[in-house]
Design an enzyme around this catalytic site. Structure first.
Site, mmCIF file in Angstrom:
data_model
loop_
_atom_site.group_PDB
_atom_site.id
_atom_site.type_symbol
_atom_site.label_atom_id
_atom_site.label_comp_id
_atom_site.label_asym_id
_atom_site.label_seq_id
_atom_site.Cartn_x
_atom_site.Cartn_y
_atom_site.Cartn_z
ATOM 1 N N ARG A 1 0.835 -1.219 0.000
ATOM 2 C CA ARG A 1 0.000 0.000 0.000
ATOM 3 C C ARG A 1 0.861 1.256 0.000
ATOM 4 N NH1 ARG A 1 -2.014 0.643 6.210
ATOM 5 N NH2 ARG A 1 -0.467 -0.717 7.141
ATOM 6 N N SER B 1 -4.671 4.647 5.891
ATOM 7 C CA SER B 1 -4.528 3.236 5.527
ATOM 8 C C SER B 1 -4.065 3.071 4.085
ATOM 9 C CB SER B 1 -5.865 2.508 5.701
ATOM 10 O OG SER B 1 -6.247 2.516 7.052
ATOM 11 N N GLU C 1 -18.980 4.646 -0.180
ATOM 12 C CA GLU C 1 -18.213 4.120 -1.311
ATOM 13 C C GLU C 1 -18.997 4.139 -2.613
ATOM 14 O OE1 GLU C 1 -18.615 2.560 1.618
ATOM 15 O OE2 GLU C 1 -16.631 2.612 2.527
ATOM 16 N N PHE D 1 -14.476 -2.964 0.258
ATOM 17 C CA PHE D 1 -15.384 -1.846 -0.018
ATOM 18 C C PHE D 1 -15.169 -1.284 -1.425
ATOM 19 C CE2 PHE D 1 -14.130 -1.310 4.633
ATOM 20 C CZ PHE D 1 -15.011 -2.292 5.042
ATOM 21 N N HIS E 1 -5.537 -3.674 1.572
ATOM 22 C CA HIS E 1 -5.966 -4.637 2.596
ATOM 23 C C HIS E 1 -6.721 -5.821 1.991
ATOM 24 C CE1 HIS E 1 -4.790 -1.205 4.927
ATOM 25 N NE2 HIS E 1 -5.132 -1.728 6.079
ATOM 26 N N ASP F 1 -8.507 -7.767 11.862
ATOM 27 C CA ASP F 1 -9.885 -7.281 11.694
ATOM 28 C C ASP F 1 -10.846 -8.413 11.327
ATOM 29 O OD1 ASP F 1 -9.456 -4.700 12.407
ATOM 30 O OD2 ASP F 1 -9.359 -3.900 10.368
ATOM 31 N N ARG G 1 -1.871 -4.921 3.092
ATOM 32 C CA ARG G 1 -1.544 -4.181 4.310
ATOM 33 C C ARG G 1 -0.163 -4.475 4.881
ATOM 34 N NH1 ARG G 1 -3.037 -5.582 10.114
ATOM 35 N NH2 ARG G 1 -2.689 -3.642 11.254
#
Lengths: 317, 281
Positions: A13, A40, A61, A86, A112, A120, A170
């Site tokens: 990322r 992020s 989104e 998303f 991610h 998560d 990530r």
């Protein structure tokens, strides 16, 4: 076996963030959108340097995808940033109608992705996104393997006219591809030539494939390793040339085996040169909480799993 | 600027086009199309500042997005009669190999269309994006969009409505076709949406109402008023009160003609109520 040097673990990322920052300096038409995940997605540098070309959409989104489509009408090249989950499943119909079917020049940048999102858990760990995106007519699907390659891919897709799905992750992973590389969409990268088995890997699994090939060499198995950073359009020629030599293949990805790279490879093989194939992928399952390493071990997505799959597939020749 | 008689003639001719298009293929959406005929005729011949020809980027001209894509018959007819493509092409509506798909699309490169629509609720976000691009390009032209009232039941609209005011997208005029009807019946029966004026105002939009949305002069005056309210820090919403099926007596005051084509006999009656003015395609 060709040696690759890990210049230090870096997250893909951040490669995206660095590529976007460079585009901000070089291409005035590039704009960026984010749905409340600036940190992020590592978009800060672009935003600091180009505040007028950044749009904070908030946690919305669907609206972000539509706004991105509209920005292209005015000649902009929008890069949307949010988590892979998303970026795809949540907004599938917006992407389908307003971007893909409308032929809009939107770059959907998704962080991610996969199990390595980690703690998560399954709500955020999408393992279906490659399938969702590759089914859309005209959508390019890219999953680079390390920081340098993600940066190069980010820069390259700005010059491509049309919708692109760029998938990255990530955690820090070994950074081993050249800092200055020419990223060619749809062109596989030969990492190690071999004669007994072909391993094609994408994303985080590429480094695992290299580790596996090294261990296999000690066992007397010569593995050809190919980095498939572009899942669509797939480099059919690279795959067919390799299996013509090796006679079997293992595909490796951080994704469900249904709809992923492996299935795309199967189609190419079955139409041209059917050879035994084994799949390193998740087995039609959701993920769970855990560290990235624990999850990759539990779900069979590491060098050990690749070695086992190779030993199995060479016996099927 | 066209005179009123010419525009009224165009309204009647567009009605005929709509009826003949949907009748030929026994499908399509005449109700909402007829209800918005005066609006489209006003927009493309009086309200919007348009260049000749068609460029996707809409640079230095006003740009329109149709969110409720099922009323494609009125859109296609008005685009054709404004010169975007040959009027005879209306003959190909919904047929195989046509640029005039059931719902509008850029996919077949039909001049005048800048986004695909049909799956509802997406057009306002697209319009906002185009409005933001206009600002980045220092282009002072406006973005217009049209939405069905039933379409506001889609949640994405409210994301977009919140964004447009929160981020002061004040070069956007979003019009809602308030005919009070959707496929399954009255909007108040399917899902009551309450006071839409109050809702838009609560989201900090500048709202104006055109009570007689099937009166050409009222539409022109209202849309000109809407234009005068742009550039003042708020997006502008026009609530356009229309009658579904307007201009055909048996198609009015019912939701029955939302997505149903007239048969041969019904077509004859409907056309007789709207005698040919500018020539059928």
């Amino acid at each position: 076996m060709k040696k690759y040097i890990d210049s230090g673990k870096k997250d893909t990322r951040s490669g995206f963030g660095a590529g976007l920052a460079e585009l901000g300096r070089t291409n005035p038409n590039v704009v960026a959108l984010c749905a409340d995940l600036i940190g992020s997605l590592k978009m800060n540098t672009f935003i600091d340097e180009n505040p007028d070309r950044f749009f904070q959409i908030g946690i919305a989104e669907a609206n972000m995808m539509g706004i991105a489509a509209g920005l292209t009408v005015g000649g902009k090249i929008p890069f949307t940033g949010t988590f892979a989950n998303f970026s795809t499943g949540r907004v599938y119909d917006q992407i389908r109608q307003s971007i893909a079917y409308s032929g809009k020049n939107v770059k959907i940048c998704a962080s991610h992705a996969g199990l390595t999102l980690g703690e998560d858990g399954a709500t955020h760990q999408i393992l279906e996104d490659i399938g969702l995106m590759k089914m859309l007519p005209g959508m390019v699907v890219i999953n680079p393997c390390d920081y340098n390659q993600t940066k190069a891919a980010t820069i390259a897709i700005a010059d491509y006219e049309g919708p692109v799905y760029l998938r990255f992750g990530r955690p820090g992973v070994p950074n081993f591809t050249p800092e200055s590389q020419n990223f060619e969409i749809g062109k596989a990268v030969m990492l190690n030539e071999g004669t007994d088995v072909t391993i094609v890997a994408t994303g985080h699994l590429v480094w695992e494939a290299l580790k596996a090939a090294e261990a296999l060499e000690d066992k007397g198995i010569s593995a050809e390793v190919i980095n498939i950073h572009t899942i669509k359009p797939l480099d059919d020629e690279a795959i067919l040339n390799s299996v013509a030599k090796t006679g079997c293949i293992v595909t490796a990805e951080e994704h469900n085996y249904l709809g992923g790279l492996g299935e795309s490879v199967s189609r190419v093989l079955v139409q041209n040169n059917p050879v035994p194939q084994e799949f390193i992928a998740t087995n039609d399952t959701f993920g769970e909480s855990g560290t990235p390493a624990q999850l990759m071990e539990k779900y069979g997505l590491n060098d050990k799993a690749i070695i086992n799959a190779v030993e199995k597939v060479v016996k099927r020749k | 600027m066209a005179n009123t008689q010419e525009l009224n003639d165009l309204v009647i001719q567009v009605r005929r086009d709509i009826l003949r298009m949907v009748h030929k293929v026994n499908s399509g959406h005449p109700g909402g199309s007829l209800g918005c005929t005066e609006f489209f005729v006003a927009m493309y011949n009086e309200i919007m500042d348009l260049k000749d020809g068609f460029e996707m980027d809409g640079k230095d001209e006003d740009v329109f997005f149709l969110s409720n894509g099922h009323i494609s018959p009125v859109y296609y007819s008005v685009l054709a009669r404004r010169g975007y493509f040959p009027v005879d092409e209306l003959n190909t509506f919904r047929l195989i190999n046509s640029r005039l798909q059931g719902h509008p699309t850029t996919h077949e490169k039909l001049p005048g269309v800048r986004i695909a629509s049909g799956s509802l609720g997406q057009g306002m976000s697209v319009a906002i994006g185009a409005a933001l691009a206009k600002k980045l390009n220092n282009d002072e032209h406006l973005i217009f969009s049209l939405h069905g009232d039933g379409e506001l039941q889609e949640g994405q609209n409210w994301e977009a409505i919140m964004y447009a005011s929160g981020k002061k997208v004040d070069n956007l005029i979003a019009t809602v076709d308030l005919n009070g009807k959707q496929i399954d019946g009255a909007t108040d029966d399917v899902l009551p949406m309450g006071d839409l004026k109050a809702k838009f105002e609560a989201f900090d939009w500048d709202v104006l109402e055109i009570k007689d949305g099937n009166n050409l002069e009222a539409v022109i005056n209202g849309m000109n008023e809407a234009k005068s309210r742009t550039g003042k820090g708020k997006p502008v919403c026009v609530l356009l009160y229309t009658e579904m099926g307007n201009g055909i007596d048996f198609m009015m005051h019912t939701h029955a003609w939302h997505g149903k084509a007239p048969n041969d006999e019904q077509l004859e009656i409907a056309l007789a109520q709207n005698p040919e003015t500018l020539g059928d395609y």
